[in-house]
Scaffold this motif. Sequence first.
Motif, PDB file in Angstrom:
ATOM      1  N   GLY A 105      36.099  50.320  98.552  1.00 46.12           N
ATOM      2  CA  GLY A 105      37.213  51.264  98.551  1.00 46.12           C
ATOM      3  C   GLY A 105      38.043  51.190  99.820  1.00 46.12           C
ATOM      4  O   GLY A 105      39.263  51.017  99.774  1.00 46.12           O
ATOM      5  N   LEU A 106      37.391  51.304 100.967  1.00 44.35           N
ATOM      6  CA  LEU A 106      38.114  51.214 102.237  1.00 44.35           C
ATOM      7  C   LEU A 106      38.697  49.814 102.419  1.00 44.35           C
ATOM      8  O   LEU A 106      39.798  49.662 102.954  1.00 44.35           O
ATOM      9  CB  LEU A 106      37.180  51.560 103.396  1.00 44.35           C
ATOM     10  N   THR A 107      37.985  48.807 101.960  1.00 49.52           N
ATOM     11  CA  THR A 107      38.473  47.430 102.055  1.00 49.52           C
ATOM     12  C   THR A 107      39.851  47.294 101.422  1.00 49.52           C
ATOM     13  O   THR A 107      40.745  46.627 101.972  1.00 49.52           O
ATOM     14  CB  THR A 107      37.498  46.465 101.352  1.00 49.52           C
ATOM     15  N   LEU A 108      40.047  47.923 100.258  1.00 50.09           N
ATOM     16  CA  LEU A 108      41.334  47.862  99.563  1.00 50.09           C
ATOM     17  C   LEU A 108      42.444  48.515 100.379  1.00 50.09           C
ATOM     18  O   LEU A 108      43.557  47.986 100.472  1.00 50.09           O
ATOM     19  CB  LEU A 108      41.221  48.530  98.194  1.00 50.09           C
ATOM     20  N   PHE A 109      42.164  49.659 100.976  1.00 50.40           N
ATOM     21  CA  PHE A 109      43.166  50.325 101.803  1.00 50.40           C
ATOM     22  C   PHE A 109      43.536  49.453 103.006  1.00 50.40           C
ATOM     23  O   PHE A 109      44.712  49.347 103.372  1.00 50.40           O
ATOM     24  CB  PHE A 109      42.652  51.681 102.274  1.00 50.40           C
ATOM     25  N   LEU A 110      42.532  48.834 103.626  1.00 50.88           N
ATOM     26  CA  LEU A 110      42.778  47.972 104.781  1.00 50.88           C
ATOM     27  C   LEU A 110      43.578  46.738 104.377  1.00 50.88           C
ATOM     28  O   LEU A 110      44.527  46.346 105.062  1.00 50.88           O
ATOM     29  CB  LEU A 110      41.455  47.557 105.420  1.00 50.88           C
ATOM     30  N   ALA A 111      43.195  46.124 103.255  1.00 54.18           N
ATOM     31  CA  ALA A 111      43.861  44.900 102.802  1.00 54.18           C
ATOM     32  C   ALA A 111      45.326  45.145 102.491  1.00 54.18           C
ATOM     33  O   ALA A 111      46.192  44.325 102.820  1.00 54.18           O
ATOM     34  CB  ALA A 111      43.139  44.342 101.577  1.00 54.18           C
ATOM     35  N   ARG A 112      45.620  46.275 101.860  1.00 53.32           N
ATOM     36  CA  ARG A 112      47.009  46.563 101.531  1.00 53.32           C
ATOM     37  C   ARG A 112      47.799  46.912 102.786  1.00 53.32           C
ATOM     38  O   ARG A 112      48.987  46.588 102.891  1.00 53.32           O
ATOM     39  CB  ARG A 112      47.096  47.691 100.498  1.00 53.32           C
ATOM     40  N   ALA A 113      47.161  47.551 103.757  1.00 52.50           N
ATOM     41  CA  ALA A 113      47.864  47.927 104.990  1.00 52.50           C
ATOM     42  C   ALA A 113      48.286  46.700 105.796  1.00 52.50           C
ATOM     43  O   ALA A 113      49.389  46.664 106.347  1.00 52.50           O
ATOM     44  CB  ALA A 113      46.987  48.839 105.837  1.00 52.50           C
ATOM     45  N   VAL A 114      47.421  45.684 105.881  1.00 49.31           N
ATOM     46  CA  VAL A 114      47.759  44.501 106.679  1.00 49.31           C
ATOM     47  C   VAL A 114      48.545  43.476 105.871  1.00 49.31           C
ATOM     48  O   VAL A 114      49.125  42.553 106.441  1.00 49.31           O
ATOM     49  CB  VAL A 114      46.495  43.852 107.284  1.00 49.31           C
TER      50      VAL A 114
END
Length: 254
Positions: A105-114
Amino acid sequence: MDEGLFLLKDGKGRAFLVRAKPGGVFHHHRGTVPHEAILEAGPGGRVKTHLGEELSVHRPSLEEYVLHMKRSATPTYPKDASAMVALLDLAPGMRVLEAGTGSGGLTLFLARAVGPEGLVDSYEARPQHLKQAEANVRAFWPHDNVRFHLKALEEAELEGEAYHGVALDLMEPWKVLPKAALALMPDRFLVAYLPNITQVLELVKGAEGLPLRLERVLEVGWREWEIRLPVAHPRFQQVGHTAFLVVFRRWKAS
């Protein structure tokens, strides 16, 4: 995003994540819907079960997807994940280090942010969790900017001052703090997600002697309202405490 991935909502607001495929059938307690009907209706459309229950059809938002995707571990709640992205001050093209991956879940937020030009290095020691996380991320996020590592962060060989941000969702993050701190660029942020205040105190103690300054400790509130004209009131069931977010900033090496 997988073109067959949809979110169905019924009249009471209940949501169901569906991967539509030819010959498939969605089962609701008020009847069934062939997957072909969902594909034909498309995002923003509507379908009816064979018993007449109307369902709206949507592409799931990131928040909706994280809340309804398959889990091998409890995911970072979206309100906390989005706050972590803000606290890490992430932007397209940056590199971020994550441990552990959990359900992704957090991985997806991080991936979209960068963004596609950025990079997320995500470490997870449990094979079952990493397998599910990778499947979850690949189904929603079409870009290849996440590298999954099947190992604990303690075992990783990290380049010094290589990351714009570090996100830790571990039971004992103080064990990896020295390594994570050295992998962080000067004047950048490390954010840890911790369920209880005892862990927070242990982490702050573990940061003593490291090139890290404690910036703040916070909880993220989330209060939803029920609107049924002409009446409005807070929803009776609310998301309460989920975690403490602990924010450190890296000192420049002297």
